[in-house]
Design an enzyme around this catalytic site. Structure first.
Site, PDB file in Angstrom:
ATOM      1  N   HIS A  91      25.755 177.655 -27.527  1.00 15.40           N
ATOM      2  CA  HIS A  91      25.178 177.775 -26.353  1.00 15.40           C
ATOM      3  C   HIS A  91      24.676 176.386 -26.046  1.00 15.40           C
ATOM      4  CE1 HIS A  91      24.606 182.325 -27.822  1.00 15.40           C
ATOM      5  NE2 HIS A  91      25.478 182.267 -26.874  1.00 15.40           N
ATOM      6  N   LYS A  99      21.339 196.805 -25.824  1.00 17.15           N
ATOM      7  CA  LYS A  99      22.221 196.078 -26.914  1.00 17.15           C
ATOM      8  C   LYS A  99      21.356 196.143 -28.369  1.00 17.15           C
ATOM      9  CE  LYS A  99      25.261 192.937 -24.995  1.00 17.15           C
ATOM     10  NZ  LYS A  99      25.693 191.626 -24.897  1.00 17.15           N
ATOM     11  N   ARG A 120      35.101 181.374 -26.050  1.00  8.10           N
ATOM     12  CA  ARG A 120      35.481 180.802 -27.441  1.00  8.10           C
ATOM     13  C   ARG A 120      36.754 180.945 -27.837  1.00  8.10           C
ATOM     14  NH1 ARG A 120      30.620 184.305 -29.515  1.00  8.10           N
ATOM     15  NH2 ARG A 120      32.167 185.767 -29.334  1.00  8.10           N
ATOM     16  N   SER A 151      26.390 184.594 -31.904  1.00 12.89           N
ATOM     17  CA  SER A 151      25.089 185.088 -32.202  1.00 12.89           C
ATOM     18  C   SER A 151      25.193 186.366 -33.201  1.00 12.89           C
ATOM     19  CB  SER A 151      24.247 185.593 -31.089  1.00 12.89           C
ATOM     20  OG  SER A 151      24.072 184.393 -29.996  1.00 12.89           O
TER      21      SER A 151
END
Length: 170
Positions: free
Chosen positions: A27, A51, A100, A138
């Site tokens: 990030h 989440k 990514r 993450s």
């Protein structure tokens, strides 16, 4: 349909939204490379209670501010609304998203298409991370930290310390 171009007097503002649970070196790389492209880059940290984030929104904002302290023209803000509302509120004309891998593209394409419908005045810009960060996520960082692994290559030292504290107290 003609494209809607930003007025030359309007500041070039971008929003980089995400949960950033936690913010990673990937990030940080993306923000560092994108920041020079805009007058202002807002890292929008979504509350995302659904989440079940490991860190509260205030903790994620604090960690992001620490990790991005050296990047000029970057602002870190939390939001609990629809991204379209947050983008309008900030006056941004660009939504920055990271890709990514090819596997990210389908989901990101759907989001970009929906956002184009909800906020036609904003364009989505995709950036890829530097190769050394392309595998970092993450969720992987959280899992490694939870199991006592070393995440120092993947996150800012303040984030590493927060992860250690989080899993030590669990």
């Amino acid at each position: 349909m003609p494209s809607q171009q930003a007025s030359p007097t309007r500041a070039r503002v971008a929003v980089y939204p995400g949960t950033f649970d936690p913010i990673t070196n990937g990030h940080i790389d993306l923000v560092s490379r994108a920041a020079p492209l805009f007058d202002r880059l807002i890292v929008g940290i979504a509350e995302s209670a659904g989440k079940g984030p490991s860190f509260s929104i205030d903790e994620r904002i604090s960690l992001a501010r620490l990790a991005l302290a050296g990047v000029v023209n970057v602002e870190v803000r939390g939001f609990a609304s629809l991204l379209a509302h947050f983008v309008r509120e900030t006056g941004a004309g660009v939504i920055l998203r990271g890709l990514r891998a090819v596997s990210d593209f389908e989901y990101e394409f759907q989001l970009a298409s929906m956002n184009r419908h909800l906020i036609p005045q904003a364009e989505t810009l995709f950036l890829t991370p530097a190769e050394q960060y392309s595998f970092i996520s993450s969720s992987l960082v959280r899992e490694i930290a939870r199991l006592g692994g070393d995440v120092s290559d993947f996150v800012h030292p303040a984030v590493q310390q927060a992860l250690r504290q989080r899993w030590r107290s669990s």
